[in-house]
Structures are given as structure tokens and as C-alpha cells.
Motif scaffolding. Sequence first.
Motif, mmCIF file in Angstrom:
data_model
loop_
_atom_site.group_PDB
_atom_site.id
_atom_site.type_symbol
_atom_site.label_atom_id
_atom_site.label_comp_id
_atom_site.label_asym_id
_atom_site.label_seq_id
_atom_site.Cartn_x
_atom_site.Cartn_y
_atom_site.Cartn_z
ATOM 1 N N PRO A 116 0.814 -1.228 0.000
ATOM 2 C CA PRO A 116 0.000 0.000 0.000
ATOM 3 C C PRO A 116 0.844 1.274 0.000
ATOM 4 O O PRO A 116 0.512 2.240 -0.684
ATOM 5 N N MET A 117 1.944 1.256 0.758
ATOM 6 C CA MET A 117 2.808 2.440 0.823
ATOM 7 C C MET A 117 3.467 2.706 -0.527
ATOM 8 O O MET A 117 3.539 3.854 -0.991
ATOM 9 N N SER A 118 3.944 1.653 -1.170
ATOM 10 C CA SER A 118 4.613 1.828 -2.458
ATOM 11 C C SER A 118 3.624 2.282 -3.524
ATOM 12 O O SER A 118 3.940 3.123 -4.365
ATOM 13 N N VAL A 119 2.407 1.757 -3.502
ATOM 14 C CA VAL A 119 1.382 2.160 -4.456
ATOM 15 C C VAL A 119 1.046 3.633 -4.279
ATOM 16 O O VAL A 119 0.929 4.390 -5.249
ATOM 17 N N GLN A 120 0.925 4.073 -3.020
ATOM 18 C CA GLN A 120 0.634 5.475 -2.737
ATOM 19 C C GLN A 120 1.730 6.374 -3.284
ATOM 20 O O GLN A 120 1.454 7.419 -3.891
ATOM 21 N N ALA A 121 2.991 5.976 -3.073
ATOM 22 C CA ALA A 121 4.123 6.781 -3.532
ATOM 23 C C ALA A 121 4.168 6.857 -5.056
ATOM 24 O O ALA A 121 4.385 7.924 -5.639
ATOM 25 N N MET A 122 3.951 5.721 -5.717
ATOM 26 C CA MET A 122 4.034 5.691 -7.168
ATOM 27 C C MET A 122 2.881 6.462 -7.805
ATOM 28 O O MET A 122 3.070 7.152 -8.815
ATOM 29 N N LYS A 123 1.689 6.372 -7.225
ATOM 30 C CA LYS A 123 0.556 7.129 -7.751
ATOM 31 C C LYS A 123 0.789 8.632 -7.644
ATOM 32 O O LYS A 123 0.265 9.408 -8.444
ATOM 33 N N ALA A 124 1.569 9.034 -6.636
ATOM 34 C CA ALA A 124 1.861 10.452 -6.448
ATOM 35 C C ALA A 124 3.045 10.915 -7.300
ATOM 36 O O ALA A 124 3.474 12.060 -7.191
ATOM 37 N N GLY A 125 3.575 10.012 -8.131
ATOM 38 C CA GLY A 125 4.600 10.417 -9.078
ATOM 39 C C GLY A 125 6.020 9.998 -8.780
ATOM 40 O O GLY A 125 6.953 10.467 -9.439
ATOM 41 N N ALA A 126 6.231 9.122 -7.798
ATOM 42 C CA ALA A 126 7.580 8.676 -7.480
ATOM 43 C C ALA A 126 8.182 7.915 -8.657
ATOM 44 O O ALA A 126 7.473 7.255 -9.422
ATOM 45 N N VAL A 127 9.497 8.018 -8.805
ATOM 46 C CA VAL A 127 10.194 7.314 -9.872
ATOM 47 C C VAL A 127 10.277 5.823 -9.559
ATOM 48 O O VAL A 127 10.042 4.972 -10.413
ATOM 49 N N GLU A 128 10.621 5.516 -8.301
ATOM 50 C CA GLU A 128 10.814 4.128 -7.892
ATOM 51 C C GLU A 128 10.623 4.014 -6.388
ATOM 52 O O GLU A 128 10.746 5.000 -5.656
ATOM 53 N N PHE A 129 10.321 2.817 -5.930
ATOM 54 C CA PHE A 129 10.165 2.530 -4.506
ATOM 55 C C PHE A 129 10.997 1.296 -4.225
ATOM 56 O O PHE A 129 10.605 0.179 -4.574
#
Length: 240
Positions: A116-129
Motif C-alpha cells: 500500500p505504501m509503495s502504491v501510494q508513492a508511485m501514484k503520487a509520481g515517485a520514480v521508484e520505490f
Amino acid sequence: MDQAGQKGTRDDYSIHIAGSLKMFADYDKPEQVVFVIDDDVSMREAISRLLNAIGLRTQTFASARDFLNSRLPDVPGCVVLDVRLPDLSGLDLQREMVGRGIHVPIVFITGHGDIPMSVQAMKAGAVEFLTKPFRDQDLLDAVRSGLHRDRQARIERAELAALRDNLAHLTKREREVMSLVVAGLLNKQIALRLGTSEKTIKIHRSHVMQKMHAESLADLVRMSQKLGFTFHGPEGSEDS
């Protein structure tokens, strides 16, 4: 991070700079910087050494607040950000950066990552998690992607700003003519629509092309699409 047999604690995560790391030509560009944000000093320094070893300039921060309070250089960049930080978490910082208009791509790292944390970060535009432990090359690839993304975004923002400046120099009538030209109308049709002569439309059209620095109709259409420029009807009757 390339280390076997980790027990999962923060002290276990170390970076080994290997001679076999894949190198990229654009790493040695001096006009770019990687911001490393991690409250663990050993991790912060290890990531910085890894990036420095392949020619990247870094700035390190122990907290999100330190990063936000700093004066960031106006060059292409990328943030390597630990999710678990005191006071303001990595995800909170991501939201704060968006709110402040800080458009720097983020590579998240964490020893506590979950889906869930990685999905939240990627949806907000993160390059990678990346979840610790991870390979050095995975981090370098992510940073390279972030730097490339920021360089391209800066070019696009500069182009859009220039187009908006050019558009601001058009008169009301020239804006009207431009919108109808890119809509595919002929000079005669535009003249009839705006209640003026075809000769006057030709003059306005020439001014539009010059002020927008458009070399062709296709070029003008492309500019209009970038600007989201649409026609809303005549704004006045002047032919200025």
C-alpha cells in the motif's frame, strides 16, 4: 545495499561500490544534483559515496524539514528519500513538495516497505520505490531515470513559459484569428466570421505567426495544443 545475510536492521544496510557498476554517460553532467534525505547518517553517507563515485554531485539532509528549509539549486535533480523519517515522513514530504511546487522526482527507499505504501508513492509520481536491501545498480538506475525525467520536465516547462509569453503579446483580434486558423478555417471564412476583410485577416495572421515564432501552420497548431488554446468567440470589434 548489495549485502548477503541482512538481519533487517538499519545498521545492516551498507553500500559497496563495485567496479562492475553499470555507468551512464549522462551521470557526469555537472549541472545536476541528487538530494539524499535519510536520518541514518551511515546510510546517508553511503548513498552519497556511491553517487559521488560515478560522478554525481550530492547534497545530504538528515530530515525532511532540513530539505524544505534549504535553498535548492536551480538545476536538474532527483531526491533519494527514506520513507521513515522523524517529524515529517517521506510520504508527507512528497505531498509537501507538490504543495510548494517543488518538481523534483523522488526515489523512495525503505526497510519497512509494504505494497500500500509503495502504491501510494508511485501514484503520487515517485520514480521508484526500493525496499532495503537493494542492489546498488537498482538505485543508480532509478536515480538516472529521475534525473532524465527532471531534465525533460524542465525543458517542457521552459517551452510552455515561452509560448505563454508569446501568446501574451497577441492582441485580442490576433488571438481570435489564431484560434480560427488552428481550427482549420480559411482566411475568407475567418473574415466572414469576424466581420472584417480578408486582407485584414492576412495581416493579423502574419502577425500571429511572427509573434508566436511559428514556422508553419502545423507548428502553430502544435503550440496551440500545448497551450490548451481554444476559441470562445469574438472578444471585440477592433482590428488592432
